[in-house]
Write a protein that holds these residues in place. Structure first.
Motif, short mmCIF file in Angstrom:
data_model
loop_
_atom_site.label_atom_id
_atom_site.label_comp_id
_atom_site.label_asym_id
_atom_site.label_seq_id
_atom_site.Cartn_x
_atom_site.Cartn_y
_atom_site.Cartn_z
N PHE A 60 -10.72 1.28 -31.15
CA PHE A 60 -9.85 1.27 -32.33
C PHE A 60 -8.95 2.50 -32.37
N HIS A 61 -9.53 3.64 -32.02
CA HIS A 61 -8.74 4.88 -32.01
C HIS A 61 -7.63 4.79 -30.97
N ARG A 62 -7.95 4.22 -29.82
CA ARG A 62 -6.94 4.12 -28.76
C ARG A 62 -5.81 3.18 -29.18
N ILE A 63 -6.15 2.04 -29.74
CA ILE A 63 -5.11 1.09 -30.17
C ILE A 63 -4.25 1.72 -31.26
N ALA A 64 -4.89 2.37 -32.24
CA ALA A 64 -4.15 2.98 -33.34
C ALA A 64 -3.24 4.10 -32.82
N GLY A 65 -3.79 4.95 -31.95
CA GLY A 65 -2.99 6.04 -31.41
C GLY A 65 -1.82 5.55 -30.57
N THR A 66 -2.06 4.49 -29.79
CA THR A 66 -0.99 3.91 -28.97
C THR A 66 0.11 3.34 -29.84
N ALA A 67 -0.25 2.60 -30.87
CA ALA A 67 0.74 2.00 -31.76
C ALA A 67 1.57 3.06 -32.47
N ILE A 68 0.91 4.08 -32.97
CA ILE A 68 1.62 5.15 -33.69
C ILE A 68 2.55 5.90 -32.74
N GLY A 69 2.05 6.22 -31.54
CA GLY A 69 2.87 6.94 -30.57
C GLY A 69 4.12 6.17 -30.19
N ILE A 70 3.97 4.85 -30.01
CA ILE A 70 5.13 4.02 -29.64
C ILE A 70 6.12 3.92 -30.79
N GLY A 94 5.40 14.20 -33.45
CA GLY A 94 4.53 13.03 -33.52
C GLY A 94 3.11 13.37 -33.93
N THR A 95 2.55 14.40 -33.30
CA THR A 95 1.17 14.77 -33.63
C THR A 95 1.08 15.40 -35.01
N TYR A 96 2.14 16.09 -35.44
CA TYR A 96 2.13 16.67 -36.79
C TYR A 96 2.12 15.57 -37.84
N ILE A 97 2.92 14.50 -37.60
CA ILE A 97 2.92 13.37 -38.54
C ILE A 97 1.53 12.71 -38.56
N ALA A 98 0.94 12.54 -37.37
CA ALA A 98 -0.40 11.95 -37.29
C ALA A 98 -1.42 12.82 -38.03
N ARG A 99 -1.28 14.13 -37.89
CA ARG A 99 -2.18 15.05 -38.59
C ARG A 99 -1.97 14.96 -40.10
N TRP A 100 -0.71 14.86 -40.51
CA TRP A 100 -0.38 14.76 -41.93
C TRP A 100 -0.99 13.50 -42.54
N LEU A 101 -1.08 12.45 -41.72
CA LEU A 101 -1.70 11.19 -42.16
C LEU A 101 -3.24 11.27 -42.13
N ARG A 102 -3.76 12.45 -41.77
CA ARG A 102 -5.21 12.69 -41.71
C ARG A 102 -5.92 11.73 -40.75
N ILE A 103 -5.29 11.57 -39.61
CA ILE A 103 -5.83 10.66 -38.59
C ILE A 103 -6.92 11.38 -37.80
N ASP A 104 -7.90 10.61 -37.34
CA ASP A 104 -9.01 11.14 -36.55
C ASP A 104 -8.48 11.87 -35.31
N GLU A 105 -9.23 12.90 -34.88
CA GLU A 105 -8.80 13.72 -33.75
C GLU A 105 -8.65 12.90 -32.47
N THR A 106 -9.53 11.91 -32.28
CA THR A 106 -9.42 11.06 -31.09
C THR A 106 -8.10 10.30 -31.10
N VAL A 107 -7.70 9.80 -32.26
CA VAL A 107 -6.42 9.10 -32.38
C VAL A 107 -5.28 10.06 -32.08
N LEU A 108 -5.42 11.31 -32.53
CA LEU A 108 -4.39 12.32 -32.30
C LEU A 108 -4.12 12.50 -30.81
N HIS A 109 -5.18 12.52 -30.01
CA HIS A 109 -5.03 12.64 -28.55
C HIS A 109 -4.32 11.41 -27.98
N GLN A 110 -4.66 10.23 -28.50
CA GLN A 110 -4.03 9.02 -28.01
C GLN A 110 -2.54 8.98 -28.38
N VAL A 111 -2.20 9.48 -29.55
CA VAL A 111 -0.78 9.58 -29.97
C VAL A 111 -0.03 10.46 -28.98
N ALA A 112 -0.61 11.63 -28.67
CA ALA A 112 0.05 12.56 -27.75
C ALA A 112 0.20 11.95 -26.36
#
Length: 339
Positions: A60-70, A94-112
């Motif tokens: 779930f984290h990977r899918i969410a991070g991938t979608a947000i990054g794209i 991108g990662t700052y926005i993800a952090r602002w959304l209080r996203i899990d750290e694993t998702v943050l790595h996937q976004v990056a």
């Protein structure tokens, strides 16, 4: 040697799962029309975690991070220069926005990771971003299905081994207390017993962690329902083990002070030592628990030991000036209520 064998079996299972799921996901991605089928096995490799529950959460984290990054990158890529500074700005934004959304750290790595790959490949292949989403989902689904139905992870046996090791060590420690009181009194054995208690505490933590890992390994496991019942029995019994450790911890402090005063009579030595032996035999019985169950004869024997000790505690007079002996009996009564 046994632990090494089990570890090798787990690694062998992971190797087969990774190879099979990667092959199937690649072909599935090609059938779905992907021009980047390697992205599907990439998700397989990353999402095959030690337990099914962990694999699902990571997926779930990977899918969410991938979608947000794209979403944050795909439109901008074709309008920006391709250099390290621009990549750094995209990652920062991108990662700052993800952090602002209080996203899990694993998702943050996937976004990056997604921002990096889309930034690199999208301008060379316009369908990379879409392929990445589709192939990620394909890889995730196949990884989870293979993990669930092909040798699903199960740590019940390891948890049982850890439980029995704890029972043996707890019983041995109580036996040491009996020996200390009856034949080694006045020799300063308290420090040695406290050292053994530290090992016992570590063993207790290990057993609790293994039981939790085993319970987690059975989440979403479709063919191990019986093992859930077994683990629930161990979870109940380990509370008694925890009570036993707390009892020993308190009693050793009392015995050390008692030994300094040298007030322990021969009759008291015999009496206290025998009580420790009873408790040692009780906890030794936990070693015989197989597959979450113990034989009826052993269980009756354990109950008889406890009942005899409970009856003895009831006959003991209320606390008086004999502080150390009173402390021993009060702690023992408290333990018996928890067993």
């Amino acid at each position: 040697m046994v632990k090494t064998s089990k570890k090798n079996q787990n690694n062998t299972s992971l190797v087969w799962k990774m190879a099979l799921a990667s092959a199937v996901s690649w072909e599935a991605a090609k059938l779905a029309g992907s021009h980047h089928p390697y992205l599907a096995p990439l998700s397989v490799i990353l999402c095959l975690q030690p337990t099914i529950d962990q694999s699902i959460r990571f997926s779930f984290h990977r899918i969410a991070g991938t979608a947000i990054g794209i979403l944050l990158t795909s439109y901008l890529v074709s309008h920006l220069p391709m250099n390290g500074w621009m990549l750094g700005l995209l990652l920062l934004g991108g990662t700052y926005i993800a952090r602002w959304l209080r996203i899990d750290e694993t998702v943050l790595h996937q976004v990056a990771l997604t921002i990096l790959l889309v930034f690199t490949f999208e301008r060379h292949s316009k369908d990379y971003a879409m392929d990445r989403i589709i192939d990620t989902v394909i890889g995730v689904i196949i990884a989870i299905l293979v993990h669930m139905f092909l040798f699903p992870p199960d740590f019940t046996k390891k948890a049982a081994d850890s439980f029995r090791s704890l029972a043996r060590q707890l019983s041995d420690t109580l036996s040491d207390l009996s020996k200390w009181v009856q034949s080694e009194w006045g020799q300063g054995k308290g420090n040695l017993v406290e050292y053994k208690m530290n090992n016992l505490l570590q063993e207790l933590h290990t057993a609790k962690e293994m039981l939790q890992t085993a319970s987690d390994s059975l989440k979403f496991n479709p063919i191990r329902k019986k093992h859930k019942i077994i683990l629930s029995r161990y979870q109940i019994e380990i509370q008694k083990m925890n009570a036993g450790y707390e009892y020993i911890s308190n009693i050793v402090k009392t015995l050390k002070e008692w030994e300094k005063e040298g007030l322990l009579s021969s009759s008291d030595k015999m009496e206290l030592g025998n009580d420790f032996k009873v408790l040692s035999e009780f906890f030794e019985g936990f070693k015989g628990i197989q597959q979450g169950e113990t034989d009826n004869w052993k269980q009756k024997e354990q109950n008889m030991l406890l009942e005899a000790l409970r009856s003895k505690m009831q006959l003991y007079p209320p606390p008086d000036h004999k502080v150390f002996k009173d402390s021993f009996f009060l702690e023992t009564k408290k333990l018996l209520k928890r067993l």
